[in-house]
Enzyme design. Sequence first.
Site, short mmCIF file in Angstrom:
data_model
loop_
_atom_site.label_atom_id
_atom_site.label_comp_id
_atom_site.label_asym_id
_atom_site.label_seq_id
_atom_site.Cartn_x
_atom_site.Cartn_y
_atom_site.Cartn_z
CE1 TYR A 19 4.32 -3.61 -0.71
CE2 TYR A 19 5.13 -1.51 0.12
CZ TYR A 19 5.28 -2.88 -0.04
OH TYR A 19 6.39 -3.52 0.45
N GLY B 192 14.26 6.02 9.71
CA GLY B 192 13.83 4.64 9.71
C GLY B 192 14.80 3.74 10.44
#
Length: 357
Positions: A177, A312
């Site tokens: 990103y 996660g």
Amino acid sequence: MTSLFDHYRLGALTLPNRVVMAPMTRVRAAAGGLATPSMATYYAQRATAGLIVTEGVQPSLVGQSNPGTPGLYTDEQTESWRPVTGAVHANGGRVFAQIMHGGRVSHPDTTGMRPVAPSAVPAPGEVFTPAGPKPAPVPRALPTAEVPEHARSYAEAARRAVDAGFDGVELHGANGYLIAQFLSSTANLRTDAYGGSIANRIRFAVEAVSATVEAVGGHRTGIRLSPGAGFWGAEDTEVPGLYGALLAELAPLGLAYVHLEATADEEVLLGLRKAWPGTLIVNPVFPMGPRQTDRAAADHWLGCGADLISFGRAFIANPDLVERLRQGLPIAPHDESTWYQGGDTGYLTYSAYQHAA
């Protein structure tokens, strides 16, 4: 020997254990990027984690990567997060918002705007849009004078996050990103002060973190990094030198933590552990790879000097993951088809471990 279940002092917070819930995109936000009551329930269910880091939250409309993700750039969005942080705190938890600017990993069909990036180089492959996957568009290269505005957007979102009750923020500097695009030698072809040399390529990250520290304090600011990952075509060169230089610039800022993904060789990660004087969170497995973080991987990295371990996918189907790890109970499987489908199925429908009567 350090245990996963030892207390840990993180800034002004005392964590009851060293288990961190890693940020995971779940695309459950309401129209306008608003947090929802279901999101409050989802995070509150997992409040036994030492620390929760939310899904990526866009700091501006142009910074939105995927449809259905929440924001922190309007008053209405800020207000919508208050029930989420309140629910986590009421259940005894601690929560940071992950601030995520997608940069070139976006699409006009999602935001109504052309994505921005260090250079006019599209990400390879397809990005998500409201109508399904579409080829990543050519982004608009940011003029030098406009770059600081996007660095400051992290700080402005951080101010809103703290106002909404978050304990702090994590800047998303990983996974291809915007921050990772500036760090990259393939996504960043600039010839100004933000491109070329390592010192220039780390500049945007340092400015974004510095602005956030000025806005909310170092003890409320973390950053996530994925050295050498190459996600979305944002490839790094000179990985030890690049990330070593970045950590050296960040070290004086008094950050709450650096959060490293295991995207480089262990030798490189151990070198970065030695280079970073502060708290280190390690996510021990390659993101979206075949393995999930388990107790063995967590114990290994605690032994290697990590302070906290992030989990996660294991948190998706196991809201009581900390207790399952503590007691050696089975880790329930999750249904991947529900990750991004919206609604409460596969989101709020997983329960704590049921002991036999």
